[in-house]
Write a protein that holds these residues in place. Structure first.
Motif: not given
Lengths: 217, 327
Positions: A87-104
């Motif tokens: 089981g290789g490492s599992l990395v949490d990546v925090e993502v903003s899905f706010a409209p400005d950050d997720a235009p598509d």
């Protein structure tokens, strides 16, 4: 198992040889690539300058003044694939899905017939497999995106997207460390450091690791 | 302390050493000189030992001329590159050469395609990931702008004068070797590759050089699952026009590669100005390796060989002696 078992050995000039394990994106094929990558790295084969693992093949870059593709392939034939540590490492990546950050995100929702929150749920619901870094320093290709999100690329690339953009296209996701034009859909943005030349290693995760996108601030 | 000051670097001018080896797996392009054999020639003429060539940083001059001057005293510099020349104080000196540049005098360096200026002294710039090569797209490595000042260390002993140009082995055709997707191309495409004429174009930078010629079609389209790339690869996107990938090429790509130039073939190719007609021929890897060894030995022969005075030295002598020496 020798890295050559079931592999096609494909010449690539006097400076490289490629070991191919298939022609599609598949975790089992990718595991063979990484098993060979680890074996050749550990054996420190004479004349090998560096290895470039990708989805389904391993590029072995050699110094043509020190060795030949044939000599390197002979040396690799005597090695054994090195399996992944459980089981290789599992990395949490925090993502903003706010409209400005997720235009598509609205377009992706529209084209997949899903609600915006369902798209985010699918992106964050399952860990994604890191297949490779390529294209640009620290640019990470991620697989394992749920089939409902399989979308063709944009017809025309968009103007440069900000660093940290989370991209989606062709059944793949990607994390983009620097500003660049792209034909992928921009579905989020992260502040996670994706490439830092002052750190060792320069990337926060490698091929075979898993990334879990987490809804962040 | 002496220094080189860039007055106008020119659009594609950059600092390059042998390149950033070992980080392709992280998506970091190798970079390094577009013409490694010319970089080698300049480094060796500048007094660098043969085993330190790849860690020697030089100024790679692209298609636009570079203007510069030196400060703090006379600085010896080596210049190499096919058809390159250096103009100083009304004299023009053609490469390969080593010249003493007097302080505060404007110098112009012109490359026909790519040229390398290496001072006979260590250049004080810091490595990033083991290399002093600049990669413009990622910003890795030291960049050059108008006004950039490169501090120089203790001078190395060099012999000033012109050298003979090292010859590249091989015939007029550029030698190709098979690449991972050669067999994905149609039989007509593979035969057009070696039976038709192609030409260089003005569409080039440090990443790639586009060719004009017949369209080369791959069976099943021009999208493949991305895989690793080396310099010299002929990558063919959907319009069928091949690009020859050079020093700053991306580490992986999703277009099929129909062939790859040998190292010597690539050196020949990057010395062709835009609009030059060329032909390819298939070769074999053993000959390619032998030719690369020959090319390195030729550099050593020329570096150890006859040195003739430069136009600059002759001009100086006239100035000092007040007589014209016709010999």
């Amino acid at each position: 198992m020798s890295p050559l078992e079931g592999a096609s050995v494909v010449p690539f000039g006097e400076c490289a040889v490629v070991l191919e394990y298939g022609d599609r994106i598949d975790p089992a094929v990718h595991e063979r690539v990484l098993g060979a990558d680890r074996a050749i790295t550990a054996a420190d084969v004479a004349g090998v300058e560096e290895l470039v693992p990708s989805y389904r093949s391993l590029l072995v870059r050699i110094d043509p003044l020190a060795t030949s593709p044939e000599e390197v392939v002979d040396a690799i034939a005597h090695l054994d694939d090195v399996p992944a540590v459980a089981g290789g490492s599992l990395v949490d990546v925090e993502v903003s899905f706010a409209p400005d950050d997720a235009p598509d995100l609205p377009t992706v929702a529209d084209r997949t017939g899903l609600h915006r929150d369902e798209v985010v749920g699918l992106l964050t619901g399952t860990p994604l497999r890191v297949y490779l870094h390529g294209f640009a320093p620290g640019f990470a290709y991620l697989g394992g995106v749920p089939g409902q999100l399989d979308l063709a690329r944009r017809a025309t690339p968009r103007a440069p997207v900000p660093p940290g953009s989370v991209l989606l296209a062709a059944g793949q996701a990607a994390l983009c460390p620097t500003s660049m034009p792209t034909g992928w859909w921009v579905v989020g943005r992260t502040d996670h450091v994706l490439f830092d030349p002052r750190q060792d290693p320069v990337v926060p995760f490698g091929p075979g690791d898993e990334v879990r996108l987490v809804v962040g601030p | 302390m002496t220094a080189i000051v860039l007055d106008q670097p020119g659009a594609l001018t950059s600092l390059q050493d042998g390149g950033r080896v070992g980080h392709a797996r992280h998506g970091v392009p190798r970079s390094g000189p577009v013409d490694p054999l010319a970089h080698r020639m300049a480094a060796r003429c500048s007094g660098v030992p043969v085993d330190e060539v790849s860690s020697t940083v030089g100024i790679e001059v692209g298609p636009q001329p570079m203007t510069m001057h030196v400060e703090g005293g006379t600085v010896a510099v080596a210049l190499a590159g096919s058809g390159a020349e250096l103009a100083v104080a009304g004299s023009s000196v053609s490469a390969p050469c080593v010249v003493d540049l007097p302080p505060d005098v404007p110098v112009t360096v012109r490359a026909r395609t790519w040229a390398y200026l290496v001072p006979a002294a260590a250049v004080d710039v810091q490595p990033v990931l083991g290399s002093r090569s600049h990669h413009p797209r990622s910003g890795l490595g030291p960049s050059l702008v108008a006004g950039s000042r490169l501090g120089l260390g203790a001078p190395r002993a060099v012999r000033v004068g012109r050298r003979q140009a090292p010859r590249l082995p091989g015939g007029p055709e550029l030698t190709l070797l098979p690449a991972p997707q050669t067999q994905l191309f149609t039989a007509p495409a593979r035969s057009a590759l070696v039976q038709s004429s192609f030409s260089t174009t003005t569409a080039f930078d440090r990443m790639a050089h586009r060719l004009d010629g017949p369209a080369l079609e791959a069976d099943g389209g021009h999208d493949i699952v991305s895989d690793g790339i080396v310099a010299g690869a002929l990558q063919v996107p959907g319009d069928g026009r091949p690009w020859v990938l050079t020093a700053d090429h991306q580490t992986t790509g999703g277009y099929p590669k129909i062939a790859v130039l040998t190292t010597v073939g690539l050196a020949r190719f990057v010395r062709l100005p835009p609009g030059t007609s060329l032909r390819f021929a298939w070769g074999d890897p053993d000959t390619a390796r032998a030719q690369l060894r020959d090319a390195h030995e030729e550099v050593e022969r020329v570096v150890a060989g006859r040195i003739t005075p430069t136009e600059l030295q002759l001009g100086r002598a006239n100035l000092i002696d007040g007589v014209v020496d016709g010999t």
